[in-house]
Design a protein around this motif. Structure first.
Motif, mmCIF file in Angstrom:
data_model
loop_
_atom_site.group_PDB
_atom_site.id
_atom_site.type_symbol
_atom_site.label_atom_id
_atom_site.label_comp_id
_atom_site.label_asym_id
_atom_site.label_seq_id
_atom_site.Cartn_x
_atom_site.Cartn_y
_atom_site.Cartn_z
ATOM 1 N N THR A 108 0.825 -1.227 0.143
ATOM 2 C CA THR A 108 0.163 0.099 -0.084
ATOM 3 C C THR A 108 0.730 1.273 -0.008
ATOM 4 N N GLY A 109 0.526 2.267 -0.796
ATOM 5 C CA GLY A 109 1.105 3.416 -0.931
ATOM 6 C C GLY A 109 0.240 4.410 -1.591
ATOM 7 N N GLU A 110 0.725 5.520 -2.068
ATOM 8 C CA GLU A 110 -0.167 6.490 -2.638
ATOM 9 C C GLU A 110 -0.269 6.336 -4.138
ATOM 10 N N ILE A 111 -1.375 6.410 -4.628
ATOM 11 C CA ILE A 111 -1.775 6.012 -6.058
ATOM 12 C C ILE A 111 -1.208 7.280 -6.827
ATOM 13 N N CYS A 112 -0.353 7.081 -7.932
ATOM 14 C CA CYS A 112 -0.007 8.096 -8.693
ATOM 15 C C CYS A 112 -0.005 7.700 -10.197
ATOM 16 N N LEU A 134 2.375 17.531 -8.337
ATOM 17 C CA LEU A 134 2.937 17.007 -9.662
ATOM 18 C C LEU A 134 4.666 17.142 -9.558
ATOM 19 N N LYS A 135 4.886 15.755 -8.962
ATOM 20 C CA LYS A 135 6.347 15.649 -8.528
ATOM 21 C C LYS A 135 6.992 14.706 -9.349
ATOM 22 N N GLN A 136 8.135 14.679 -10.142
ATOM 23 C CA GLN A 136 8.920 13.850 -10.807
ATOM 24 C C GLN A 136 8.167 13.262 -11.718
ATOM 25 N N GLY A 137 7.320 14.126 -12.606
ATOM 26 C CA GLY A 137 6.452 13.354 -13.587
ATOM 27 C C GLY A 137 5.237 12.626 -13.044
ATOM 28 N N TRP A 138 4.977 12.685 -11.917
ATOM 29 C CA TRP A 138 3.656 11.851 -11.493
ATOM 30 C C TRP A 138 2.722 12.998 -10.795
ATOM 31 N N LEU A 139 1.453 12.671 -11.105
ATOM 32 C CA LEU A 139 0.357 13.066 -10.327
ATOM 33 C C LEU A 139 0.136 12.675 -9.119
ATOM 34 N N HIS A 140 0.163 13.188 -7.987
ATOM 35 C CA HIS A 140 -0.044 12.379 -6.886
ATOM 36 C C HIS A 140 -1.519 12.641 -6.565
ATOM 37 N N THR A 141 -2.118 11.477 -6.317
ATOM 38 C CA THR A 141 -3.518 11.767 -6.180
ATOM 39 C C THR A 141 -4.134 11.963 -4.473
ATOM 40 N N GLY A 142 -3.145 11.551 -3.751
ATOM 41 C CA GLY A 142 -3.750 11.720 -2.254
ATOM 42 C C GLY A 142 -4.546 10.667 -1.998
ATOM 43 N N ASP A 143 -4.642 9.737 -2.735
ATOM 44 C CA ASP A 143 -5.527 8.312 -2.293
ATOM 45 C C ASP A 143 -4.238 7.200 -2.090
ATOM 46 N N LEU A 144 -4.819 6.424 -1.067
ATOM 47 C CA LEU A 144 -4.089 5.057 -0.637
ATOM 48 C C LEU A 144 -4.538 4.028 -1.332
ATOM 49 N N GLY A 145 -3.723 3.025 -2.041
ATOM 50 C CA GLY A 145 -4.289 1.795 -2.453
ATOM 51 C C GLY A 145 -3.022 0.798 -2.889
ATOM 52 N N HIS A 146 -3.314 -0.158 -3.555
ATOM 53 C CA HIS A 146 -2.311 -1.034 -3.992
ATOM 54 C C HIS A 146 -2.769 -1.841 -5.316
ATOM 55 N N LEU A 147 -1.884 -2.177 -5.947
ATOM 56 C CA LEU A 147 -1.921 -2.885 -7.110
ATOM 57 C C LEU A 147 -1.861 -4.521 -6.966
ATOM 58 N N ASP A 148 -2.494 -5.389 -7.750
ATOM 59 C CA ASP A 148 -2.046 -6.835 -7.471
ATOM 60 C C ASP A 148 -1.305 -7.147 -8.618
#
Length: 503
Positions: free
Chosen positions: A346-350, A371-385
């Motif tokens: 789990t971390g921040e969804i970007c 907008l940091k290092q080429g990513w939009l930081h959504t502020g939402d937490l989640g994970h990828l399977d």
């Protein structure tokens, strides 16, 4: 490319196709819509001095003229500032001033007093037919088209800058991943056009399909069922709570979804029980999307076959996800140091890609944070399977989502703290069966002071939009805090519905 070129090309190619309905009444073919847009653009230019780059705010409910006005602005190269109609006029005024809008269009044309210095006109003001049809003004792909105001946890609105290119790529993702628009579709605007529902019009315009404004101007279950039967091929966006209400009404009537082609849902959590009931009632007509204003409607998608599929060994888990990355974007879950986390962590969804905003309007600090290092930081937490499905596990912000609309606790807290009897307050969301969540305010009064629930509710009604006000006020002697003095909202969520006395 000016996004309005799609309407221009469609109207020249298929002029006789139905373009705009209000309820069951056909108001305009595409040639008539083109004429109305060009005439309204002339009106904006000649009567109100609107030029390329000017901001035009729209503070109104869904209406047939809404589509005309949006395209008339883009025709001139101007920028649309859509303002949530449910906001208090005082809140809308803040947005209008921050955007430095040259003109504000409202239903009555008299929402703001002249002394406020806000130029205002009626959305449906009669406009003379100018006769002349001309192509939209050329604009560069990065030119600003849509200035959408969203809020952070501070409650301070931020203007999300979306370019013509952002909107074009969003629409291409829609057609590729969400729903292939068809000429015989009826895109129903039951959700506010000031939000994502309005942005979904582009795919329908490009396909030459029809746009349908409900006679109620909003979401009405009985009306939607009726329009599905009379018009057919309905496609619309709905918050999960709207889907739940529609399914409840359908079950009462024995209606099984005939005439509805696609329901796109998002904007809040869809509970497993609710999607199971929806599928049992309507069948595979549902598509889930996950996005935010900063990457409009375009982060991930769970297509209709995956929403409905029960053959995969992990189908139930997948159904609880928000799907896979949409075609134009790249998804990652990042750790606190900006590192890409492996599956299951789990971390921040970007997100990154051509749908991501160009930044926040006149707010460099907020832009730099998002907008940091080429990513939009959504502020939402989640994970990828391991298969690339995205799961939302928490919100890093204490946003309350009620009926698909974000409510920011600090804004409500600051309003309550301005009341002379309130010493401290903390606002949280609690589950509510019809709306997803409702607002609850815990209140600590000044020593020797108190106020009734009715008094506090009246205060909130005077200062913020009605949908933001708490549905319950709970008086407590003190708020739970940690050793640093931070209010422990997790504790309050556990206490909600317990023995605390109402204010």
């Amino acid at each position: 490319m000016n996004i309005a070129n799609w309407l221009y090309q469609t109207a020249l190619s298929w002029p006789a196709r139905p373009a705009l309905y209000q309820g069951d009444i056909l108001r305009q073919t595409y040639s008539e819509l083109l004429q109305a847009v060009c005439s309204r653009a002339t009106w904006l230019r000649d009567q109100h001095g609107i030029r390329s780059g000017d901001r035009v705010a729209v503070f109104a409910r869904n209406a047939p003229e809404y589509i005309e006005v949006l395209h008339a602005c883009w025709w001139l190269g101007a920028v649309v500032v859509p303002v949530n109609f449910k906001l208090h006029p005082r809140e809308a005024e803040w947005i209008i001033r921050d955007a430095a809008a040259a003109l504000t269009l409202t239903e009555s044309g008299t929402v703001f007093v002249a002394e406020d210095g806000i130029a205002e006109a009626k959305l449906a003001a009669p406009v003379a037919n100018q006769g002349k049809i001309s192509a939209p003004e050329p604009v560069c792909t990065q030119a600003l088209a849509w200035l959408f105001y969203t809020s952070g946890t501070t409650g301070t609105p931020k203007g999300v800058m979306l370019s013509h290119d952002n909107l074009r790529h969003m629409t291409l993702c829609y057609a590729l991943d969400v729903d292939a628009a068809q000429p015989d579709d009826h895109m129903l605007y039951a959700a506010p056009m000031s939000h994502g529902a309005g942005l979904y019009m582009f795919a329908q315009i490009r396909a030459g399909g029809a746009h349908l404004i409900p006679a109620s101007f909003g979401f009405d279950c009985e009306e939607i069922i009726g329009l599905a039967e009379t018009r057919g091929n309905l496609v619309f966006f709905a918050a999960p709570t709207m889907v739940k209400r529609l399914i409840a009404a359908a079950k009462q009537q024995g209606y099984a979804g005939d005439g509805i082609r696609t329901i796109i849902y998002g904007g809040g959590p869809m509970y497993a029980h609710d999607i199971d009931e929806a599928l049992a009632c309507f069948g595979p007509r549902f598509v889930q999307i996950y996005g935010q204003g900063e990457s409009p409607m375009t982060i991930s998608v769970l297509p209709r076959d995956l929403v409905a599929d029960q053959t995969h060994p992990r189908w139930k888990a997948r159904q609880a996800s928000v799907g896979i990355a949409q075609g134009a974007v790249k998804l990652a879950v990042l750790g606190t140091e900006g590192e890409v986390l492996p599956a299951g962590h789990t971390g921040e969804i970007c997100v990154q890609g051509p749908t991501v905003m160009t930044g926040y309007w006149q707010n460099e600090p907020a832009s730099a944070q998002a907008l940091k290092q080429g990513w939009l930081h959504t502020g939402d937490l989640g994970h990828l399977d391991e298969d690339g499905f995205l799961y939302l596990t928490d919100r890093s912000k204490d946003v309350i989502i009620s009926g698909g609309t974000n409510i920011y606790p600090r804004e409500v807290e600051e309003t309550l703290l301005a009341h002379p009897t309130v010493f401290e307050t903390a606002v949280i969301g609690e589950p509510e069966p019809d709306w997803g969540e409702q607002v609850v305010a815990y209140v600590v009064f000044e020593p020797g002071s108190s106020a009734s629930e009715a008094e506090l509710d009246s205060w909130c009604r005077q200062h913020i939009a009605a949908f933001k006000r708490p549905k319950r006020y709970v008086a407590v002697p003190e708020l739970p805090k940690n050793s640093y003095g931070k209010v422990l909202k997790t504790d309050l969520r556990c206490r909600t519905g317990a023995e605390a006395a109402p204010a």
